[in-house]
Design a protein around this motif. Structure first.
Motif, mmCIF file in Angstrom:
data_model
loop_
_atom_site.group_PDB
_atom_site.id
_atom_site.type_symbol
_atom_site.label_atom_id
_atom_site.label_comp_id
_atom_site.label_asym_id
_atom_site.label_seq_id
_atom_site.Cartn_x
_atom_site.Cartn_y
_atom_site.Cartn_z
ATOM 1 N N LEU A 25 -5.209 12.094 -27.089
ATOM 2 C CA LEU A 25 -3.870 11.792 -27.601
ATOM 3 C C LEU A 25 -3.191 10.737 -26.749
ATOM 4 C CD1 LEU A 25 -2.363 15.273 -28.523
ATOM 5 C CD2 LEU A 25 -2.626 13.317 -30.056
ATOM 6 N N GLU A 26 -3.493 10.758 -25.457
ATOM 7 C CA GLU A 26 -2.864 9.830 -24.521
ATOM 8 C C GLU A 26 -3.358 8.397 -24.710
ATOM 9 O OE1 GLU A 26 -0.399 10.786 -22.427
ATOM 10 O OE2 GLU A 26 -0.596 12.739 -23.396
ATOM 11 N N ASP A 27 -4.680 8.229 -24.793
ATOM 12 C CA ASP A 27 -5.259 6.888 -24.871
ATOM 13 C C ASP A 27 -6.766 7.012 -25.102
ATOM 14 O OD1 ASP A 27 -5.344 4.144 -24.858
ATOM 15 O OD2 ASP A 27 -4.967 3.902 -22.724
ATOM 16 N N ASP A 28 -7.396 5.896 -25.441
ATOM 17 C CA ASP A 28 -8.858 5.854 -25.527
ATOM 18 C C ASP A 28 -9.420 6.161 -24.143
ATOM 19 O OD1 ASP A 28 -8.127 4.838 -27.967
ATOM 20 O OD2 ASP A 28 -9.157 2.925 -27.729
ATOM 21 N N MET A 29 -10.591 6.786 -24.117
ATOM 22 C CA MET A 29 -11.195 7.137 -22.833
ATOM 23 C C MET A 29 -12.693 6.875 -22.869
ATOM 24 S SD MET A 29 -9.343 10.786 -21.969
ATOM 25 C CE MET A 29 -9.961 10.856 -20.294
ATOM 26 N N ALA A 30 -13.233 6.498 -21.715
ATOM 27 C CA ALA A 30 -14.679 6.375 -21.564
ATOM 28 C C ALA A 30 -15.266 7.785 -21.580
ATOM 29 C CB ALA A 30 -15.022 5.676 -20.255
ATOM 30 N N VAL A 31 -16.493 7.905 -22.088
ATOM 31 C CA VAL A 31 -17.160 9.203 -22.170
ATOM 32 C C VAL A 31 -17.197 9.891 -20.804
ATOM 33 C CG1 VAL A 31 -19.370 10.347 -22.623
ATOM 34 C CG2 VAL A 31 -18.497 8.643 -24.234
ATOM 35 N N THR A 32 -17.490 9.136 -19.758
ATOM 36 C CA THR A 32 -17.562 9.734 -18.424
ATOM 37 C C THR A 32 -16.202 10.272 -17.984
ATOM 38 O OG1 THR A 32 -17.304 7.531 -17.465
ATOM 39 C CG2 THR A 32 -19.552 8.394 -17.640
ATOM 40 N N ASP A 33 -15.111 9.610 -18.376
ATOM 41 C CA ASP A 33 -13.772 10.094 -18.052
ATOM 42 C C ASP A 33 -13.435 11.357 -18.848
ATOM 43 O OD1 ASP A 33 -13.395 8.032 -16.243
ATOM 44 O OD2 ASP A 33 -12.427 6.732 -17.725
ATOM 45 N N VAL A 34 -13.896 11.409 -20.088
ATOM 46 C CA VAL A 34 -13.698 12.606 -20.907
ATOM 47 C C VAL A 34 -14.402 13.791 -20.245
ATOM 48 C CG1 VAL A 34 -14.245 13.723 -23.115
ATOM 49 C CG2 VAL A 34 -13.413 11.363 -23.093
ATOM 50 N N ALA A 35 -15.603 13.572 -19.743
ATOM 51 C CA ALA A 35 -16.411 14.652 -19.173
ATOM 52 C C ALA A 35 -15.897 15.142 -17.825
ATOM 53 C CB ALA A 35 -17.859 14.184 -19.031
ATOM 54 N N PRO A 37 -13.110 16.314 -16.281
ATOM 55 C CA PRO A 37 -12.421 17.568 -15.959
ATOM 56 C C PRO A 37 -13.196 18.844 -16.306
ATOM 57 C CG PRO A 37 -11.365 16.495 -17.825
ATOM 58 C CD PRO A 37 -12.445 15.582 -17.346
ATOM 59 N N PHE A 38 -14.296 18.720 -17.014
ATOM 60 C CA PHE A 38 -15.036 19.894 -17.466
ATOM 61 C C PHE A 38 -16.162 20.248 -16.492
ATOM 62 C CE2 PHE A 38 -13.294 17.872 -21.264
ATOM 63 C CZ PHE A 38 -12.597 18.938 -21.821
ATOM 64 N N GLU A 39 -16.363 21.531 -16.306
ATOM 65 C CA GLU A 39 -17.448 21.997 -15.442
ATOM 66 C C GLU A 39 -18.694 22.236 -16.285
ATOM 67 O OE1 GLU A 39 -16.215 25.277 -13.052
ATOM 68 O OE2 GLU A 39 -14.467 24.218 -12.304
ATOM 69 N N THR A 40 -19.159 21.184 -16.906
ATOM 70 C CA THR A 40 -20.356 21.238 -17.738
ATOM 71 C C THR A 40 -21.047 19.888 -17.647
ATOM 72 O OG1 THR A 40 -21.169 21.819 -19.942
ATOM 73 C CG2 THR A 40 -19.127 20.560 -19.853
ATOM 74 N N SER A 41 -22.244 19.818 -18.173
ATOM 75 C CA SER A 41 -23.018 18.581 -18.056
ATOM 76 C C SER A 41 -22.487 17.489 -18.988
ATOM 77 C CB SER A 41 -24.485 18.852 -18.384
ATOM 78 O OG SER A 41 -24.628 19.166 -19.755
ATOM 79 N N ALA A 43 -24.362 15.821 -20.874
ATOM 80 C CA ALA A 43 -25.083 16.037 -22.142
ATOM 81 C C ALA A 43 -24.323 17.015 -23.039
ATOM 82 C CB ALA A 43 -26.492 16.546 -21.868
ATOM 83 N N SER A 44 -23.765 18.052 -22.446
ATOM 84 C CA SER A 44 -22.995 19.024 -23.212
ATOM 85 C C SER A 44 -21.741 18.382 -23.803
ATOM 86 C CB SER A 44 -22.606 20.201 -22.320
ATOM 87 O OG SER A 44 -21.772 21.102 -23.004
ATOM 88 N N ILE A 45 -21.044 17.591 -23.000
ATOM 89 C CA ILE A 45 -19.845 16.897 -23.494
ATOM 90 C C ILE A 45 -20.238 15.907 -24.591
ATOM 91 C CG2 ILE A 45 -17.996 15.288 -22.869
ATOM 92 C CD1 ILE A 45 -17.540 18.226 -21.991
ATOM 93 N N SER A 46 -21.369 15.238 -24.428
ATOM 94 C CA SER A 46 -21.832 14.306 -25.459
ATOM 95 C C SER A 46 -22.080 15.024 -26.780
ATOM 96 C CB SER A 46 -23.105 13.605 -24.999
ATOM 97 O OG SER A 46 -22.809 12.722 -23.937
ATOM 98 N N LYS A 47 -22.586 16.243 -26.723
ATOM 99 C CA LYS A 47 -22.781 17.023 -27.958
ATOM 100 C C LYS A 47 -21.435 17.343 -28.603
ATOM 101 C CE LYS A 47 -27.216 19.064 -26.806
ATOM 102 N NZ LYS A 47 -27.972 20.299 -26.571
ATOM 103 N N HIS A 48 -20.459 17.740 -27.788
ATOM 104 C CA HIS A 48 -19.120 18.000 -28.325
ATOM 105 C C HIS A 48 -18.552 16.734 -28.963
ATOM 106 C CE1 HIS A 48 -18.473 22.092 -26.995
ATOM 107 N NE2 HIS A 48 -18.808 21.788 -25.754
ATOM 108 N N LEU A 49 -18.732 15.600 -28.302
ATOM 109 C CA LEU A 49 -18.244 14.336 -28.858
ATOM 110 C C LEU A 49 -18.947 14.004 -30.167
ATOM 111 C CD1 LEU A 49 -17.957 12.243 -25.566
ATOM 112 C CD2 LEU A 49 -16.091 13.258 -26.897
ATOM 113 N N GLY A 50 -20.222 14.341 -30.259
ATOM 114 C CA GLY A 50 -20.966 14.125 -31.502
ATOM 115 C C GLY A 50 -20.393 14.938 -32.652
ATOM 116 N N VAL A 51 -20.025 16.193 -32.374
ATOM 117 C CA VAL A 51 -19.424 17.057 -33.401
ATOM 118 C C VAL A 51 -18.080 16.481 -33.842
ATOM 119 C CG1 VAL A 51 -18.450 19.355 -33.845
ATOM 120 C CG2 VAL A 51 -20.636 19.128 -32.636
#
Length: 112
Positions: A25-35, A37-41, A43-51
């Protein structure tokens, strides 16, 4: 419910994906920046982004060597419009709806 709405609500059902949408909501973000704050891989965040991408809630674009994510609000508007049909006397209180779902789903999730 129509198929596009099924996909949207399935994507919104996951708390990690909702958190990602809130971040975007704040702004566009790089995938690595999205990932970050999360304590997950990644690859896992990439799957969420795919959904989220498949549901049309975000788009992803490669800029140079970096993949960027952008919120696409039109699909959220479609879901919101559908949900407003249940708020006959005004806007739908999404916070109350989320609390209701958490209360209703909590016993079901603990059984799994």
């Amino acid at each position: 419910m129509t198929q596009p709405l099924d996909i949207i609500f399935a994507a919104l059902a996951d708390p990690t994906r909702r958190a990602i949408l809130s971040m975007l909501l704040e702004d566009d973000m790089a995938v690595t920046d999205v990932a970050e704050p999360f304590e997950t891989s990644l690859a896992s965040i990439s799957k969420h982004l795919g959904v989220l991408t498949a549901a049309g809630l975000i788009s992803q674009e490669k800029r140079g060597r970096v993949k960027w994510c952008k919120l696409e609000p039109d699909q959220l508007r479609e879901a919101s419009t559908w949900m407003q049909g249940f708020g006959q006397m005004g806007g739908l209180d999404l916070d109350a709806f989320e609390r209701f779902l958490a209360t209703e789903l909590s016993p079901l999730l603990s059984e799994q």
